[in-house]
Design a protein around this motif. Structure first.
Motif, PDB file in Angstrom:
ATOM      1  N   ARG A 130     -87.836 -48.160 -17.132  1.00 56.43           N
ATOM      2  CA  ARG A 130     -86.659 -48.442 -17.940  1.00 56.43           C
ATOM      3  C   ARG A 130     -86.979 -48.157 -19.410  1.00 56.43           C
ATOM      4  O   ARG A 130     -88.148 -48.171 -19.809  1.00 56.43           O
ATOM      5  CB  ARG A 130     -86.222 -49.893 -17.757  1.00 56.43           C
ATOM      6  CG  ARG A 130     -85.814 -50.216 -16.320  1.00 56.43           C
ATOM      7  CD  ARG A 130     -85.390 -51.671 -16.185  1.00 56.43           C
ATOM      8  NE  ARG A 130     -84.983 -51.974 -14.817  1.00 56.43           N
ATOM      9  CZ  ARG A 130     -83.763 -51.781 -14.328  1.00 56.43           C
ATOM     10  NH1 ARG A 130     -82.817 -51.280 -15.126  1.00 56.43           N
ATOM     11  NH2 ARG A 130     -83.477 -52.074 -13.084  1.00 56.43           N
ATOM     12  N   PRO A 131     -85.972 -47.919 -20.235  1.00 57.54           N
ATOM     13  CA  PRO A 131     -86.248 -47.596 -21.649  1.00 57.54           C
ATOM     14  C   PRO A 131     -87.024 -48.695 -22.372  1.00 57.54           C
ATOM     15  O   PRO A 131     -87.927 -48.399 -23.149  1.00 57.54           O
ATOM     16  CB  PRO A 131     -84.846 -47.408 -22.245  1.00 57.54           C
ATOM     17  CG  PRO A 131     -83.987 -47.014 -21.091  1.00 57.54           C
ATOM     18  CD  PRO A 131     -84.539 -47.755 -19.903  1.00 57.54           C
ATOM     19  N   PHE A 132     -86.677 -49.952 -22.117  1.00 56.10           N
ATOM     20  CA  PHE A 132     -87.365 -51.068 -22.768  1.00 56.10           C
ATOM     21  C   PHE A 132     -88.204 -51.830 -21.752  1.00 56.10           C
ATOM     22  O   PHE A 132     -87.769 -52.061 -20.618  1.00 56.10           O
ATOM     23  CB  PHE A 132     -86.357 -52.034 -23.400  1.00 56.10           C
ATOM     24  CG  PHE A 132     -85.662 -51.493 -24.620  1.00 56.10           C
ATOM     25  CD1 PHE A 132     -86.273 -51.553 -25.871  1.00 56.10           C
ATOM     26  CD2 PHE A 132     -84.407 -50.925 -24.512  1.00 56.10           C
ATOM     27  CE1 PHE A 132     -85.632 -51.060 -26.995  1.00 56.10           C
ATOM     28  CE2 PHE A 132     -83.756 -50.426 -25.626  1.00 56.10           C
ATOM     29  CZ  PHE A 132     -84.366 -50.485 -26.873  1.00 56.10           C
ATOM     30  N   SER A 133     -89.403 -52.211 -22.159  1.00 51.84           N
ATOM     31  CA  SER A 133     -90.252 -53.066 -21.335  1.00 51.84           C
ATOM     32  C   SER A 133     -90.938 -54.089 -22.228  1.00 51.84           C
ATOM     33  O   SER A 133     -91.208 -53.829 -23.402  1.00 51.84           O
ATOM     34  CB  SER A 133     -91.293 -52.254 -20.561  1.00 51.84           C
ATOM     35  OG  SER A 133     -92.211 -51.630 -21.439  1.00 51.84           O
ATOM     36  N   TYR A 190     -90.558 -49.263 -26.283  1.00 55.51           N
ATOM     37  CA  TYR A 190     -89.392 -48.422 -26.029  1.00 55.51           C
ATOM     38  C   TYR A 190     -89.876 -47.019 -25.678  1.00 55.51           C
ATOM     39  O   TYR A 190     -90.718 -46.455 -26.382  1.00 55.51           O
ATOM     40  CB  TYR A 190     -88.484 -48.364 -27.256  1.00 55.51           C
ATOM     41  CG  TYR A 190     -87.349 -47.380 -27.120  1.00 55.51           C
ATOM     42  CD1 TYR A 190     -86.280 -47.639 -26.263  1.00 55.51           C
ATOM     43  CD2 TYR A 190     -87.363 -46.175 -27.819  1.00 55.51           C
ATOM     44  CE1 TYR A 190     -85.245 -46.728 -26.113  1.00 55.51           C
ATOM     45  CE2 TYR A 190     -86.327 -45.260 -27.695  1.00 55.51           C
ATOM     46  CZ  TYR A 190     -85.272 -45.543 -26.829  1.00 55.51           C
ATOM     47  OH  TYR A 190     -84.258 -44.636 -26.688  1.00 55.51           O
ATOM     48  N   ARG A 191     -89.364 -46.454 -24.591  1.00 56.58           N
ATOM     49  CA  ARG A 191     -89.787 -45.133 -24.114  1.00 56.58           C
ATOM     50  C   ARG A 191     -88.597 -44.181 -24.047  1.00 56.58           C
ATOM     51  O   ARG A 191     -87.510 -44.557 -23.595  1.00 56.58           O
ATOM     52  CB  ARG A 191     -90.425 -45.232 -22.722  1.00 56.58           C
ATOM     53  CG  ARG A 191     -91.732 -46.002 -22.683  1.00 56.58           C
ATOM     54  CD  ARG A 191     -92.219 -46.190 -21.251  1.00 56.58           C
ATOM     55  NE  ARG A 191     -93.526 -46.826 -21.200  1.00 56.58           N
ATOM     56  CZ  ARG A 191     -93.712 -48.132 -21.267  1.00 56.58           C
ATOM     57  NH1 ARG A 191     -92.656 -48.942 -21.376  1.00 56.58           N
ATOM     58  NH2 ARG A 191     -94.931 -48.647 -21.223  1.00 56.58           N
ATOM     59  N   THR A 192     -88.841 -42.929 -24.462  1.00 54.53           N
ATOM     60  CA  THR A 192     -87.829 -41.895 -24.349  1.00 54.53           C
ATOM     61  C   THR A 192     -88.487 -40.525 -24.385  1.00 54.53           C
ATOM     62  O   THR A 192     -89.342 -40.257 -25.237  1.00 54.53           O
ATOM     63  CB  THR A 192     -86.780 -42.002 -25.492  1.00 54.53           C
ATOM     64  OG1 THR A 192     -85.799 -40.956 -25.338  1.00 54.53           O
ATOM     65  CG2 THR A 192     -87.424 -41.898 -26.857  1.00 54.53           C
ATOM     66  N   ALA A 193     -88.130 -39.667 -23.434  1.00 51.44           N
ATOM     67  CA  ALA A 193     -88.571 -38.267 -23.404  1.00 51.44           C
ATOM     68  C   ALA A 193     -90.085 -38.120 -23.529  1.00 51.44           C
ATOM     69  O   ALA A 193     -90.582 -37.222 -24.213  1.00 51.44           O
ATOM     70  CB  ALA A 193     -87.865 -37.464 -24.491  1.00 51.44           C
ATOM     71  N   LEU A 218     -97.192 -45.583 -32.180  1.00 48.45           N
ATOM     72  CA  LEU A 218     -96.458 -44.454 -31.631  1.00 48.45           C
ATOM     73  C   LEU A 218     -97.361 -43.766 -30.613  1.00 48.45           C
ATOM     74  O   LEU A 218     -98.525 -43.497 -30.894  1.00 48.45           O
ATOM     75  CB  LEU A 218     -96.076 -43.470 -32.746  1.00 48.45           C
ATOM     76  CG  LEU A 218     -95.325 -42.201 -32.309  1.00 48.45           C
ATOM     77  CD1 LEU A 218     -93.976 -42.564 -31.710  1.00 48.45           C
ATOM     78  CD2 LEU A 218     -95.168 -41.237 -33.474  1.00 48.45           C
ATOM     79  N   GLY A 219     -96.799 -43.479 -29.426  1.00 46.55           N
ATOM     80  CA  GLY A 219     -97.626 -42.892 -28.375  1.00 46.55           C
ATOM     81  C   GLY A 219     -96.925 -41.794 -27.615  1.00 46.55           C
ATOM     82  O   GLY A 219     -95.718 -41.581 -27.749  1.00 46.55           O
ATOM     83  N   ILE A 220     -97.708 -41.109 -26.796  1.00 45.68           N
ATOM     84  CA  ILE A 220     -97.182 -40.044 -25.950  1.00 45.68           C
ATOM     85  C   ILE A 220     -97.726 -40.226 -24.545  1.00 45.68           C
ATOM     86  O   ILE A 220     -98.877 -40.601 -24.347  1.00 45.68           O
ATOM     87  CB  ILE A 220     -97.571 -38.648 -26.509  1.00 45.68           C
ATOM     88  CG1 ILE A 220     -96.904 -37.540 -25.688  1.00 45.68           C
ATOM     89  CG2 ILE A 220     -99.082 -38.465 -26.572  1.00 45.68           C
ATOM     90  CD1 ILE A 220     -97.049 -36.156 -26.304  1.00 45.68           C
TER      91      ILE A 220
END
Length: 222
Positions: A130-133, A190-193, A218-220
């Motif tokens: 999910r976008p938020f965890s 928060y995760r996106t793309a 900030l991570g990838i």
């Protein structure tokens, strides 16, 4: 038996699908900026008893790197390096009066607390698909702390001819200690793309102080 077999197969297929979704981006790498409260009350009391200062240490600004592996949508393991940065306490003062006492002393000092730690632990969170965890984290860390005291004193006085003389003294002492202890904290992400933005607050236990660090990272995922 046939119904049980189909039910088991159906359950396994759901687990496999969710697991593959979670492991599409299994590894992640984060870089963060950290603000640390050094929890240096005992050191502040020592400095007050020794030098009379009532000043407090400021928060330190540092950085960290984290490499993690997402085992399931709810569990990750990760290793981190955190540099707490420098937390400083500065004070100055004087006593005596050159014209009335014949001597005047001016003092200034800086006490610096710094350190770093390497940690290994786990993150338990809500579903990372999910976008938020949100979750909790904990584990063991291997820390090294250092304290440094720099003092400068200037004495002004009259010589036998009535001339004003000055003598200066300085001292620079440091000590370090290391060990290993536990850590624990909370984290929101928060995760996106394939990118992730995290905010966590973590308390690191150690021998004399238990610094607490708030980190924006900030991570990838890859």
């Amino acid at each position: 038996m046939k119904g049980l077999g189909l039910g088991t197969l159906f359950a396994l297929s759901i687990f496999a699908a969710s697991n593959s979704a979670a492991q599409e981006n299994t590894w992640y790498l984060k870089f963060g900026v950290a603000s640390t409260d050094p929890d240096a009350g005992e050191v502040e009391e020592l400095l007050e008893d020794e030098f009379g200062t009532t000043k407090k240490f400021d928060n330190a600004t540092g950085f960290n790197f984290t490499l993690g592996y997402q085992l399931t949508p709810f569990i990750a393991v990760e290793g981190s390096y955190l540099d707490w940065g420098d937390s400083k306490l500065r004070d100055s003062g004087s006593y005596g009066d050159l014209y009335y006492d014949g001597i005047e002393v001016q003092l200034s000092g800086t006490t610096t607390l710094s350190g770093s730690t390497k940690s290994l632990g786990a993150v338990l969170s809500t579903d990372v698909n999910r976008p938020f965890s949100f979750g909790v984290k904990g584990g063991i860390h291997f820390w090294e702390n250092e304290a440094r005291i720099q003092l400068d004193e200037t004495f002004r006085f009259y010589d036998s001819y009535g001339n004003i003389l000055a003598e200066e003294f300085s001292a620079d002492e440091s000590a370090s200690v290391d060990g290993d202890d536990g850590y624990y904290g909370i984290i929101g992400t928060y995760r996106t793309a394939g990118w992730m933005l995290s905010l966590d607050h973590t308390i690191y236990k150690s021998e004399d102080v238990d610094p607490s660090t708030t980190t924006l990272s900030l991570g990838i995922q890859f």
